[in-house]
Write an enzyme that holds these catalytic residues in place. Structure first.
Site, PDB file in Angstrom:
ATOM      1  CG  ASP A   1      65.894  58.815 -61.796  1.00 18.23           C
ATOM      2  OD1 ASP A   1      65.590  59.519 -60.829  1.00 18.23           O
ATOM      3  OD2 ASP A   1      65.835  57.584 -61.767  1.00 18.23           O
TER       4      ASP A   1
ATOM      5  CG  ASP B   1      61.390  46.986 -64.489  1.00 16.79           C
ATOM      6  OD1 ASP B   1      62.073  47.519 -63.564  1.00 16.79           O
ATOM      7  OD2 ASP B   1      61.027  47.627 -65.491  1.00 16.79           O
TER       8      ASP B   1
ATOM      9  CG  HIS C   1      63.657  50.427 -62.897  1.00 20.44           C
ATOM     10  ND1 HIS C   1      62.328  50.395 -63.254  1.00 20.44           N
ATOM     11  CD2 HIS C   1      63.698  51.210 -61.776  1.00 20.44           C
ATOM     12  CE1 HIS C   1      61.626  51.105 -62.399  1.00 20.44           C
ATOM     13  NE2 HIS C   1      62.428  51.612 -61.497  1.00 20.44           N
TER      14      HIS C   1
ATOM     15  CD  GLU D   1      62.086  50.777 -66.990  1.00 16.78           C
ATOM     16  OE1 GLU D   1      62.325  49.786 -66.261  1.00 16.78           O
ATOM     17  OE2 GLU D   1      61.103  51.517 -66.798  1.00 16.78           O
TER      18      GLU D   1
HETATM   19  C1  F6R Z   1      63.912  56.996 -58.552  1.00 14.77           C
HETATM   20  C2  F6R Z   1      64.509  55.868 -59.235  1.00 14.77           C
HETATM   21  C3  F6R Z   1      63.818  54.559 -59.361  1.00 14.77           C
HETATM   22  C4  F6R Z   1      63.168  54.085 -58.060  1.00 14.77           C
HETATM   23  C5  F6R Z   1      62.459  52.749 -58.301  1.00 14.77           C
HETATM   24  C6  F6R Z   1      61.786  52.237 -57.041  1.00 14.77           C
HETATM   25  O1  F6R Z   1      64.818  58.088 -58.527  1.00 14.77           O
HETATM   26  O2  F6R Z   1      65.586  56.003 -59.717  1.00 14.77           O
HETATM   27  O3  F6R Z   1      64.749  53.591 -59.786  1.00 14.77           O
HETATM   28  O4  F6R Z   1      64.149  53.958 -57.085  1.00 14.77           O
HETATM   29  O5  F6R Z   1      61.523  52.901 -59.302  1.00 14.77           O
HETATM   30  O6  F6R Z   1      60.770  53.108 -56.679  1.00 14.77           O
HETATM   31  P1  F6R Z   1      59.991  52.941 -55.292  1.00 14.77           P
HETATM   32  O7  F6R Z   1      60.963  53.192 -54.224  1.00 14.77           O
HETATM   33  O8  F6R Z   1      58.918  53.996 -55.353  1.00 14.77           O
HETATM   34  O9  F6R Z   1      59.453  51.549 -55.290  1.00 14.77           O
END
Ligand code: F6R
Length: 262
Positions: free
Chosen positions: A66, A135, A137, A142
């Protein structure tokens, strides 16, 4: 799905790096990379193995999950810059073969389609690394995301903005929109690897692994994937009802199925 419960975050990183190594030691492979805090320790371990001469990335390519909309590739917090800082500038991968969605495109729908096409043209992703939001995702799909969605623009949930404010200084500086691989796009990777550490991820992991497959927990699509591996530490595993069975199954895995230790 295979669930591997490790004693702590360092063991998660080592086990994930062992699994990565089985792909990186191939002649060529296409890696799907995630950003955020969770993969950083795994990336450090991969860099260490590269520096020790154990791994080379020079014939491989990579696609990010992303990118923030409206952040230039060279913005300090763009995911393109982030992956360079955390991994790709420290290894021998060709920078032209590290791809990210174009968050600056004036036509995000077109940019999403182009990204999916680029993944297809590359022959698809062999190993897709995923982190998980509190959450549920994955990528930035989301809750409520279509389970068959393609790369497209999404609006971040206020909770995700709050979670990511630590990288930006304040929630107001976090972009509201992102371009993210869709759940359908992610599902096409041949192997999905989800990592989670810390108690804050325990509910999301329980919903992913043992809850219903439902848009309310986008990561639950891993249950429908033919080859999904979930590596968690004790804290992130703390709400799994079947934790004892997952450990038993892992400890009794036939030798030919074990992750080849580097
Ligand atoms: C980042 C992404 C997100 C993160 C998620 C967890 O490229 O796609 O889905 O993997 O928000 O983030 P952390 O590892 O910072 O808790």
């Amino acid at each position: 799905m295979e669930v591997i419960i490790c004693p702590d975050a360092e063991a998660v990183a080592r086990t994930a790096a062992d699994l990565f190594a089985t792909y990186i030691t191939r002649d060529t492979c296409t890696l799907g990379l995630a950003t955020g805090s969770t993969p950083v320790a795994t990336y450090k371990e991969l860099i260490r193995r590269y520096e020790a001469g154990e791994l080379s990335f020079k014939n491989h390519q990579a696609f990010l999950l992303d990118e923030y909309v409206g952040l230039d590739r060279d913005h300090e917090q763009s995911y393109y810059r982030t992956i360079r800082r955390e991994l790709t500038s420290h290894i021998d991968i060709d920078d032209n073969r590290v791809h990210s969605p174009n968050g600056m495109s004036e036509n995000p729908s077109e940019a999403g389609r182009a990204y999916d096409d680029a993944i297809k043209e590359a022959g698809g992703i062999d190993l897709q690394l995923l982190g998980i939001g509190t959450d549920g995702h994955i990528g930035f799909n989301e809750p409520g995301s279509s389970l068959v969605s393609r790369t497209r623009l999404k609006t971040l949930h206020p909770q995700t903005i709050k979670d990511n404010a630590r990288f930006f200084g304040s929630p107001e500086d976090v972009p509201i929109h992102v371009l993210t691989q869709g759940l359908g796009t992610i599902s096409e990777a041949r192997h999905l690897l989800l990592l989670a550490t810390g108690e804050g991820k325990a509910q999301a992991i329980a919903d992913t692994v043992e809850g219903p497959v439902a848009a309310v927990c986008p990561a639950s699509i891993l249950q429908l994937h033919p080859h999904a591996t979930v590596i968690v530490d004790e804290a992130a595993a703390s709400k799994l009802k079947l934790a004892r069975y997952y450990r038993y199954a892992y400890d009794n895995k036939p030798e030919w199925q074990q992750i080849q230790k580097a």
